[in-house]
Design a protein around this motif. Structure first.
Motif, PDB file in Angstrom:
ATOM      1  N   VAL A 290      -8.428   0.533   5.638  1.00 54.93           N
ATOM      2  CA  VAL A 290      -7.582  -0.294   4.770  1.00 54.93           C
ATOM      3  C   VAL A 290      -6.233  -0.477   5.446  1.00 54.93           C
ATOM      4  N   GLY A 291      -5.747  -1.717   5.481  1.00 57.23           N
ATOM      5  CA  GLY A 291      -4.468  -2.000   6.104  1.00 57.23           C
ATOM      6  C   GLY A 291      -3.510  -2.708   5.172  1.00 57.23           C
ATOM      7  N   VAL A 292      -2.223  -2.530   5.433  1.00 59.21           N
ATOM      8  CA  VAL A 292      -1.175  -3.253   4.716  1.00 59.21           C
ATOM      9  C   VAL A 292       0.047  -3.311   5.634  1.00 59.21           C
ATOM     10  N   ARG A 293       0.703  -4.469   5.671  1.00 61.53           N
ATOM     11  CA  ARG A 293       1.896  -4.635   6.503  1.00 61.53           C
ATOM     12  C   ARG A 293       3.073  -3.866   5.893  1.00 61.53           C
ATOM     13  N   PRO A 294       3.935  -3.256   6.723  1.00 62.88           N
ATOM     14  CA  PRO A 294       5.044  -2.443   6.199  1.00 62.88           C
ATOM     15  C   PRO A 294       5.972  -3.186   5.251  1.00 62.88           C
ATOM     16  N   GLU A 295       6.222  -4.487   5.524  1.00 65.53           N
ATOM     17  CA  GLU A 295       7.151  -5.226   4.674  1.00 65.53           C
ATOM     18  C   GLU A 295       6.570  -5.535   3.298  1.00 65.53           C
ATOM     19  N   LYS A 296       5.244  -5.323   3.136  1.00 64.43           N
ATOM     20  CA  LYS A 296       4.612  -5.538   1.829  1.00 64.43           C
ATOM     21  C   LYS A 296       4.700  -4.297   0.937  1.00 64.43           C
ATOM     22  N   VAL A 297       5.163  -3.189   1.515  1.00 65.87           N
ATOM     23  CA  VAL A 297       5.154  -1.901   0.820  1.00 65.87           C
ATOM     24  C   VAL A 297       6.537  -1.598   0.246  1.00 65.87           C
ATOM     25  N   ARG A 298       6.584  -1.152  -1.023  1.00 66.30           N
ATOM     26  CA  ARG A 298       7.828  -0.735  -1.659  1.00 66.30           C
ATOM     27  C   ARG A 298       7.903   0.789  -1.686  1.00 66.30           C
ATOM     28  N   ILE A 299       9.108   1.290  -1.584  1.00 63.73           N
ATOM     29  CA  ILE A 299       9.315   2.737  -1.638  1.00 63.73           C
ATOM     30  C   ILE A 299      10.130   3.085  -2.881  1.00 63.73           C
ATOM     31  N   GLN A 300       9.702   4.109  -3.612  1.00 68.63           N
ATOM     32  CA  GLN A 300      10.383   4.522  -4.846  1.00 68.63           C
ATOM     33  C   GLN A 300      10.442   6.039  -4.930  1.00 68.63           C
ATOM     34  N   ARG A 301      11.515   6.510  -5.571  1.00 66.51           N
ATOM     35  CA  ARG A 301      11.557   7.931  -5.904  1.00 66.51           C
ATOM     36  C   ARG A 301      10.484   8.227  -6.953  1.00 66.51           C
ATOM     37  N   MET A 302      10.051   9.463  -7.001  1.00 65.05           N
ATOM     38  CA  MET A 302       8.931   9.826  -7.870  1.00 65.05           C
ATOM     39  C   MET A 302       9.245   9.640  -9.349  1.00 65.05           C
ATOM     40  N   ASP A 303      10.534   9.682  -9.720  1.00 60.15           N
ATOM     41  CA  ASP A 303      10.876   9.549 -11.143  1.00 60.15           C
ATOM     42  C   ASP A 303      11.125   8.097 -11.553  1.00 60.15           C
ATOM     43  N   ALA A 304      10.978   7.126 -10.622  1.00 59.70           N
ATOM     44  CA  ALA A 304      11.213   5.715 -10.947  1.00 59.70           C
ATOM     45  C   ALA A 304       9.983   5.115 -11.615  1.00 59.70           C
ATOM     46  N   PRO A 305      10.163   4.137 -12.531  1.00 57.49           N
ATOM     47  CA  PRO A 305       9.005   3.485 -13.174  1.00 57.49           C
ATOM     48  C   PRO A 305       8.253   2.637 -12.151  1.00 57.49           C
ATOM     49  N   PHE A 306       6.946   2.473 -12.366  1.00 59.52           N
ATOM     50  CA  PHE A 306       6.152   1.697 -11.418  1.00 59.52           C
ATOM     51  C   PHE A 306       5.054   0.945 -12.160  1.00 59.52           C
ATOM     52  N   THR A 307       4.496  -0.053 -11.478  1.00 61.20           N
ATOM     53  CA  THR A 307       3.414  -0.849 -12.039  1.00 61.20           C
ATOM     54  C   THR A 307       2.093  -0.123 -11.821  1.00 61.20           C
ATOM     55  N   ALA A 308       1.381   0.139 -12.899  1.00 64.02           N
ATOM     56  CA  ALA A 308       0.156   0.950 -12.802  1.00 64.02           C
ATOM     57  C   ALA A 308      -0.940   0.265 -11.993  1.00 64.02           C
ATOM     58  N   THR A 309      -0.918  -1.079 -11.933  1.00 67.42           N
ATOM     59  CA  THR A 309      -1.983  -1.787 -11.227  1.00 67.42           C
ATOM     60  C   THR A 309      -1.769  -1.813  -9.706  1.00 67.42           C
ATOM     61  N   ALA A 310      -0.602  -1.426  -9.248  1.00 66.39           N
ATOM     62  CA  ALA A 310      -0.319  -1.449  -7.811  1.00 66.39           C
ATOM     63  C   ALA A 310      -0.992  -0.278  -7.111  1.00 66.39           C
ATOM     64  N   ASN A 311      -1.383  -0.485  -5.861  1.00 68.55           N
ATOM     65  CA  ASN A 311      -1.843   0.624  -5.040  1.00 68.55           C
ATOM     66  C   ASN A 311      -0.666   1.570  -4.804  1.00 68.55           C
ATOM     67  N   GLN A 312      -0.926   2.851  -4.794  1.00 63.24           N
ATOM     68  CA  GLN A 312       0.161   3.805  -4.609  1.00 63.24           C
ATOM     69  C   GLN A 312      -0.317   5.053  -3.892  1.00 63.24           C
ATOM     70  N   LEU A 313       0.535   5.564  -3.018  1.00 65.70           N
ATOM     71  CA  LEU A 313       0.301   6.810  -2.312  1.00 65.70           C
ATOM     72  C   LEU A 313       1.601   7.603  -2.322  1.00 65.70           C
ATOM     73  N   ALA A 314       1.510   8.899  -2.458  1.00 65.60           N
ATOM     74  CA  ALA A 314       2.693   9.753  -2.512  1.00 65.60           C
ATOM     75  C   ALA A 314       2.840  10.545  -1.223  1.00 65.60           C
ATOM     76  N   GLY A 315       4.098  10.743  -0.827  1.00 68.56           N
ATOM     77  CA  GLY A 315       4.347  11.497   0.387  1.00 68.56           C
ATOM     78  C   GLY A 315       5.803  11.894   0.518  1.00 68.56           C
ATOM     79  N   THR A 316       6.176  12.322   1.727  1.00 69.24           N
ATOM     80  CA  THR A 316       7.523  12.817   1.994  1.00 69.24           C
ATOM     81  C   THR A 316       8.183  11.981   3.084  1.00 69.24           C
ATOM     82  N   VAL A 317       9.413  11.565   2.832  1.00 72.17           N
ATOM     83  CA  VAL A 317      10.151  10.794   3.838  1.00 72.17           C
ATOM     84  C   VAL A 317      10.495  11.703   5.016  1.00 72.17           C
ATOM     85  N   VAL A 318      10.130  11.277   6.223  1.00 79.50           N
ATOM     86  CA  VAL A 318      10.438  12.068   7.419  1.00 79.50           C
ATOM     87  C   VAL A 318      11.503  11.401   8.282  1.00 79.50           C
TER      88      VAL A 318
END
Length: 382
Positions: A290-318
């Motif tokens: 599965v691929g996605v271009r970086p500019e298509k991806v949004r970054i949010q803090r874990m406590d921010a509201p988000f759209t449930a229908t969007a693809n989402q993955l959680a991780g740590t900023v390095v």
């Protein structure tokens, strides 16, 4: 397809096409530089051969120019089979990165040289018209050394255009220019091609250059065309990892199809369900990438509201790299690896290194590749 194109070239029925390559192969000893290449370039179009060094694009250009003879296959220019013709009998001119201007001649004489060799009566008048086309008519009396790099490139272009070739070959023509001038010349070169209506074949390793100017781009790899089409189509919907990585940047994730959603696919990526449209996937079963271009991806803090229908993955900023217009974030996703995203600089950073975040993107931005694809092909992942 190659057989039909080859027959059309041999029979002289390939009119309307500026260039037709049918099953062209070029071998050097035990090395195959171009491997069974077939291309059809409509007359009057701007076509780019894009790829890294050693992919076969320059060898292809040299075969079209007649400087190399193909091991097999046919080459047609303007509906005529030119495979066995020497360079001077082909309706082709080449603009090189080195300009190749005669230093002892004036600019006007450089442009008129080919016409004078053919004893064209109004050679100087045609040369002046060609210089006017590239907006250098006022510099006709100068020597090449008195011109800037961009001006010399325009002179080389005028010298090629004045001969009215059926096909103009551009061999990394802007490579010697600085970035600002190169971008300016990209716009001007496309405008000139549109004005004169000739077939331009442009060889480059610069993705931005190819996408800015060309109507059609052929991405080459190891002597073959990986994918060909309009620049936007190649960028938005790559069909191989090489194209996805070479033409820009991509986040590529390995997964397995877990659900058929009718028009879409549910893919298990490191234990998280990711959705993509079937029409944007080359495989609909088993392991996929599965691929996605970086500019298509949004970054949010874990406590921010988000759209449930969007693809989402959680991780740590390095890492967070300020680039002026935007900041590039690298996020380590467990089971996936590093993913990149760009956030426009609006005055407030959405995340900091070491912080847990969520990456989100709309399913329609996803594309799917075969599971056997090498995710590192064509570039380095973030």
């Amino acid at each position: 397809m190659a057989l039909q194109a080859e027959e059309a070239v041999r029979n002289g029925t390939a009119e309307g096409h500026g260039l037709v390559l049918a099953g062209v192969t070029k071998r050097f000893a035990d090395f195959t530089a171009v491997d069974d290449l077939s291309l059809t370039v409509p007359a009057g179009s701007f076509f780019a051969l894009l790829g890294p060094s050693g992919c076969g694009k320059t060898t292809t250009l040299r075969m079209v120019a007649g400087l190399e003879q193909p091991t097999s296959g046919t080459i047609g220019i303007g509906g005529r089979d030119v495979t066995a013709l020497p360079p001077y009998r082909r309706q082709v001119n080449t603009v090189f990165q080195s300009y190749a201007l005669f230093p002892h001649m004036s600019v006007l004489d450089n442009v008129a040289f080919g016409l004078k060799q053919r004893r064209v009566r109004d050679a100087r008048a045609q040369a002046k018209a060609a210089l006017a086309m590239v907006e250098l008519e006022h510099l006709g009396a100068r020597k090449p050394a008195q011109l800037s790099g961009g001006q010399q490139q325009r002179v080389a272009l005028a010298r090629a255009l004045v001969n009215r070739p059926a096909v103009l070959l551009l061999d990394e023509p802007l490579g010697a220019l600085d970035m600002k001038l190169r971008r300016q010349m990209q716009v001007e070169l496309k405008a000139i091609q549109t004005e004169v209506g000739l077939t331009f074949i442009h060889v480059t390793h610069d993705q931005e250059e190819a996408m800015t100017m060309a109507d059609t781009v052929a991405v080459m790899n190891q002597g073959r065309v990986e994918q060909m089409g309009p620049p936007r189509q190649l960028y938005e919907l790559p069909r191989t990892a090489f194209v996805a990585n070479f033409l820009g940047r991509s986040n590529l994730m390995r997964g397995r199809v877990a659900e058929d959603l009718g028009q879409g696919l549910g893919v298990d990526v490191a234990g998280t369900r990711v959705v993509l449209p079937k029409a944007r996937a080359t495989e609909h079963h088993g392991s996929v990438v599965v691929g996605v271009r970086p500019e298509k991806v949004r970054i949010q803090r874990m406590d921010a509201p988000f759209t449930a229908t969007a693809n989402q993955l959680a991780g740590t900023v390095v890492d967070a790299s300020f680039t002026g217009v935007s900041t590039e974030y690298l996020v380590d996703i467990p089971g996936v690896g590093l993913m990149g995203t760009f956030s426009q600089n609006l005055g407030q950073d959405p995340a900091s290194p070491g912080e847990k975040v969520r990456l989100l993107w709309e399913p329609d931005y996803s594309f799917g590749l075969a599971g056997g694809e090498d995710t590192g092909a064509g570039g380095v992942r973030p």
